[in-house]
Design a protein around this motif. Structure first.
Motif, PDB file in Angstrom:
ATOM      1  N   GLU A 243      50.479 -13.012  32.840  1.00 10.13           N
ATOM      2  CA  GLU A 243      49.959 -11.665  33.119  1.00 10.13           C
ATOM      3  C   GLU A 243      50.561 -10.638  32.165  1.00 10.13           C
ATOM      4  N   TRP A 244      51.866 -10.733  31.893  1.00  7.62           N
ATOM      5  CA  TRP A 244      52.550  -9.781  31.010  1.00  7.62           C
ATOM      6  C   TRP A 244      51.969  -9.875  29.603  1.00  7.62           C
ATOM      7  N   ILE A 245      51.744 -11.092  29.139  1.00  8.18           N
ATOM      8  CA  ILE A 245      51.208 -11.294  27.785  1.00  8.18           C
ATOM      9  C   ILE A 245      49.778 -10.765  27.687  1.00  8.18           C
ATOM     10  N   ARG A 246      48.940 -11.150  28.652  1.00  6.50           N
ATOM     11  CA  ARG A 246      47.529 -10.724  28.620  1.00  6.50           C
ATOM     12  C   ARG A 246      47.387  -9.216  28.749  1.00  6.50           C
ATOM     13  N   ASP A 247      48.178  -8.619  29.616  1.00 11.43           N
ATOM     14  CA  ASP A 247      48.078  -7.176  29.844  1.00 11.43           C
ATOM     15  C   ASP A 247      48.438  -6.382  28.602  1.00 11.43           C
ATOM     16  N   ARG A 248      49.429  -6.848  27.854  1.00 11.85           N
ATOM     17  CA  ARG A 248      49.913  -6.089  26.702  1.00 11.85           C
ATOM     18  C   ARG A 248      49.211  -6.424  25.394  1.00 11.85           C
ATOM     19  N   SER A 249      48.580  -7.596  25.346  1.00 15.16           N
ATOM     20  CA  SER A 249      48.003  -8.025  24.066  1.00 15.16           C
ATOM     21  C   SER A 249      46.563  -8.519  24.155  1.00 15.16           C
ATOM     22  N   GLY A 250      46.137  -8.960  25.326  1.00 15.97           N
ATOM     23  CA  GLY A 250      44.813  -9.568  25.464  1.00 15.97           C
ATOM     24  C   GLY A 250      44.784 -11.030  25.058  1.00 15.97           C
ATOM     25  N   ILE A 251      45.930 -11.590  24.705  1.00 14.10           N
ATOM     26  CA  ILE A 251      46.009 -12.962  24.204  1.00 14.10           C
ATOM     27  C   ILE A 251      46.136 -13.956  25.365  1.00 14.10           C
ATOM     28  N   THR A 252      45.347 -15.029  25.325  1.00  8.33           N
ATOM     29  CA  THR A 252      45.451 -16.089  26.322  1.00  8.33           C
ATOM     30  C   THR A 252      45.951 -17.399  25.715  1.00  8.33           C
ATOM     31  N   GLN A 253      45.765 -17.547  24.408  1.00  5.91           N
ATOM     32  CA  GLN A 253      46.231 -18.745  23.716  1.00  5.91           C
ATOM     33  C   GLN A 253      46.352 -18.452  22.228  1.00  5.91           C
ATOM     34  N   ARG A 254      46.977 -19.386  21.511  1.00  7.52           N
ATOM     35  CA  ARG A 254      47.114 -19.295  20.064  1.00  7.52           C
ATOM     36  C   ARG A 254      47.313 -20.714  19.534  1.00  7.52           C
ATOM     37  N   TYR A 255      47.299 -20.865  18.206  1.00  8.63           N
ATOM     38  CA  TYR A 255      47.472 -22.175  17.577  1.00  8.63           C
ATOM     39  C   TYR A 255      48.655 -22.106  16.623  1.00  8.63           C
ATOM     40  N   TRP A 256      49.446 -23.175  16.596  1.00 13.47           N
ATOM     41  CA  TRP A 256      50.589 -23.241  15.691  1.00 13.47           C
ATOM     42  C   TRP A 256      50.549 -24.522  14.870  1.00 13.47           C
ATOM     43  N   VAL A 257      51.005 -24.411  13.623  1.00 12.74           N
ATOM     44  CA  VAL A 257      51.088 -25.592  12.774  1.00 12.74           C
ATOM     45  C   VAL A 257      52.201 -26.512  13.246  1.00 12.74           C
ATOM     46  N   SER A 258      52.079 -27.768  12.900  1.00 18.93           N
ATOM     47  CA  SER A 258      53.137 -28.741  13.138  1.00 18.93           C
ATOM     48  C   SER A 258      53.760 -29.118  11.801  1.00 18.93           C
ATOM     49  N   GLU A 259      54.789 -29.933  11.844  1.00 17.88           N
ATOM     50  CA  GLU A 259      55.477 -30.350  10.623  1.00 17.88           C
ATOM     51  C   GLU A 259      54.488 -31.001   9.670  1.00 17.88           C
ATOM     52  N   GLY A 260      54.546 -30.608   8.405  1.00 20.30           N
ATOM     53  CA  GLY A 260      53.663 -31.178   7.406  1.00 20.30           C
ATOM     54  C   GLY A 260      52.413 -30.357   7.155  1.00 20.30           C
ATOM     55  N   GLN A 261      52.082 -29.459   8.058  1.00 21.71           N
ATOM     56  CA  GLN A 261      50.945 -28.564   7.842  1.00 21.71           C
ATOM     57  C   GLN A 261      51.420 -27.292   7.164  1.00 21.71           C
ATOM     58  N   THR A 262      50.604 -26.761   6.264  1.00 25.29           N
ATOM     59  CA  THR A 262      50.958 -25.558   5.519  1.00 25.29           C
ATOM     60  C   THR A 262      49.762 -24.615   5.492  1.00 25.29           C
ATOM     61  N   VAL A 263      49.998 -23.422   4.982  1.00 22.29           N
ATOM     62  CA  VAL A 263      48.893 -22.472   4.906  1.00 22.29           C
ATOM     63  C   VAL A 263      47.814 -22.961   3.938  1.00 22.29           C
ATOM     64  N   SER A 264      48.206 -23.686   2.886  1.00 27.79           N
ATOM     65  CA  SER A 264      47.192 -24.184   1.959  1.00 27.79           C
ATOM     66  C   SER A 264      46.391 -25.337   2.555  1.00 27.79           C
ATOM     67  N   SER A 265      46.981 -26.101   3.459  1.00 33.58           N
ATOM     68  CA  SER A 265      46.233 -27.190   4.095  1.00 33.58           C
ATOM     69  C   SER A 265      45.211 -26.625   5.079  1.00 33.58           C
ATOM     70  N   LEU A 266      45.558 -25.537   5.769  1.00 36.41           N
ATOM     71  CA  LEU A 266      44.589 -24.870   6.643  1.00 36.41           C
ATOM     72  C   LEU A 266      43.486 -24.232   5.796  1.00 36.41           C
ATOM     73  N   ALA A 267      43.885 -23.602   4.699  1.00 36.33           N
ATOM     74  CA  ALA A 267      42.927 -22.924   3.821  1.00 36.33           C
ATOM     75  C   ALA A 267      41.955 -23.911   3.189  1.00 36.33           C
ATOM     76  N   GLU A 268      42.408 -25.129   2.936  1.00 35.19           N
ATOM     77  CA  GLU A 268      41.523 -26.144   2.354  1.00 35.19           C
ATOM     78  C   GLU A 268      40.315 -26.382   3.262  1.00 35.19           C
ATOM     79  N   VAL A 269      40.563 -26.516   4.556  1.00 38.91           N
ATOM     80  CA  VAL A 269      39.473 -26.753   5.509  1.00 38.91           C
ATOM     81  C   VAL A 269      38.559 -25.538   5.585  1.00 38.91           C
ATOM     82  N   ALA A 270      39.169 -24.346   5.687  1.00 33.51           N
ATOM     83  CA  ALA A 270      38.381 -23.110   5.762  1.00 33.51           C
ATOM     84  C   ALA A 270      37.526 -22.931   4.513  1.00 33.51           C
ATOM     85  N   ALA A 271      38.117 -23.192   3.346  1.00 34.51           N
ATOM     86  CA  ALA A 271      37.403 -23.031   2.072  1.00 34.51           C
ATOM     87  C   ALA A 271      36.234 -24.001   1.963  1.00 34.51           C
ATOM     88  N   LYS A 272      36.452 -25.247   2.340  1.00 29.71           N
ATOM     89  CA  LYS A 272      35.378 -26.246   2.260  1.00 29.71           C
ATOM     90  C   LYS A 272      34.232 -25.891   3.203  1.00 29.71           C
TER      91      LYS A 272
END
Length: 326
Positions: free
Chosen positions: A39-68
């Protein structure tokens, strides 16, 4: 003389792994002795979930999928790109740039590539530069990416920042066209406000010097963000000789639902015209606007010929807007 526009012909996005719900985050913080709630998180930000990288993932690996994904929608190959501009504050390494790493990943052999470091404004800054390059005749096809892995900059002892941010990447392909595309871009910064949102960590003599985590003055960010987002929106509309009522969609930086609602209210943009993805992604920094854009394109809300207002605001203090025909 015919005018050359930069027009979006493809969008794409990527978030890593499975979503981290507020309940999962509350449990993680509780293990560290930090109390919070869904409730505290949703009330102040509107956020219910988010995604985080794991070991071995980088911003360029995410960008590769988005770019393709963006290239596939655009119907062009990576070998047809002239330029890659990557807005990110969390590159894979000190150098080379994430843009160059992405160029290699997708095989864009003839494209120049570089990063733009403007925090949460990185995508809008990159769009502005790409627009200028196309209008100047320096490039025909440009890949613009906004991506960050902010989870690696979070202080898990600070609930005011650790609950807000997520990881992701979004991309657009811009192409030179006689058909109306980007109508106006404006970017600004105020270094006097650098102390309200920053991370001072740097590598020196093989060690991290300074604080490598995000530090934020939430009230100051809110106050300044609402003001500058309103101002720059009116600036691009005035530059294009258009009114707020002519907007089909408003896509502000997905930082916090309160900031987004306040910015829309100041402009008199109806709630139903505001694209919201912060509830699903959290604040993904430079990725937030292209993630929201791609989501709304792929679910059918955004249609060809509609007028969009994109905005970014973040550390620097930096901000900007792009007004365009999709």
């Amino acid at each position: 003389m015919k005018h050359t526009y930069a027009r979006i012909i493809g969008t794409g996005s990527c978030v890593p792994n499975e979503p981290i719900t507020n309940a999962m985050l509350v449990e993680r913080l509780a293990a560290k002795g930090i109390e919070t709630s869904d409730e505290w998180i949703r009330d102040r930000s509107g956020i219910t979930q988010r995604y985080w990288v794991s070991e071995g993932q980088t911003v360029s690996s995410l960008a590769e999928v988005a770019a393709k994904n963006a290239l596939q929608m655009a119907g062009i190959g990576a070998d047809e790109l002239d330029l890659i501009i990557f807005g990110t504050t969390t590159s894979d390494m000190m150098f080379p740039s994430a843009g160059c790493l992405l160029q290699s990943r997708i095989g864009a052999k003839k494209a120049a590539a570089f990063d733009v470091v403007a925090a949460c404004s990185g995508f809008i800054y990159s769009m502005t530069m790409a627009n200028a390059m196309i209008q100047a005749g320096q490039a025909k096809n440009v890949l613009v990416v906004g991506g960050d892995v902010i989870s690696r900059l979070l202080d898990w002892n600070d609930r005011t920042t650790s609950v807000l941010f997520g990881d992701g990447a979004g991309a657009v392909v811009l192409q030179a066209s006689e058909e109306a595309g980007i109508l106006s871009c404006k970017i600004h910064s105020d270094g006097d406000l650098s102390s309200i949102l920053y991370s001072t960590g740097v590598i020196k003599n093989g060690e991290i010097v300074g604080n490598p985590f995000i530090t934020m003055d939430g009230q100051a960010v809110f106050k300044n963000a609402v003001k500058v987002l309103g101002d720059v929106a009116l600036e691009v509309l005035d530059d294009a000789h258009m009114g707020v009522e002519q907007l089909d969609w408003f896509i502000p930086h997905q930082a916090n639902i309160r900031i987004m609602q306040a910015a829309a209210k100041r402009l008199n943009v109806p709630t139903e015209k505001v694209i919201v993805s912060v509830d699903q992604h959290g604040n993904t920094s430079a990725a937030s606007v292209p993630l929201a854009l791609d989501m709304a394109v792929r679910d059918g809300r955004i249609q060809k010929g509609q007028t969009l207002l994109l905005q970014g605001v973040g550390g620097g203090f930096s901000w900007g807007a792009s007004l365009l025909k999709f």
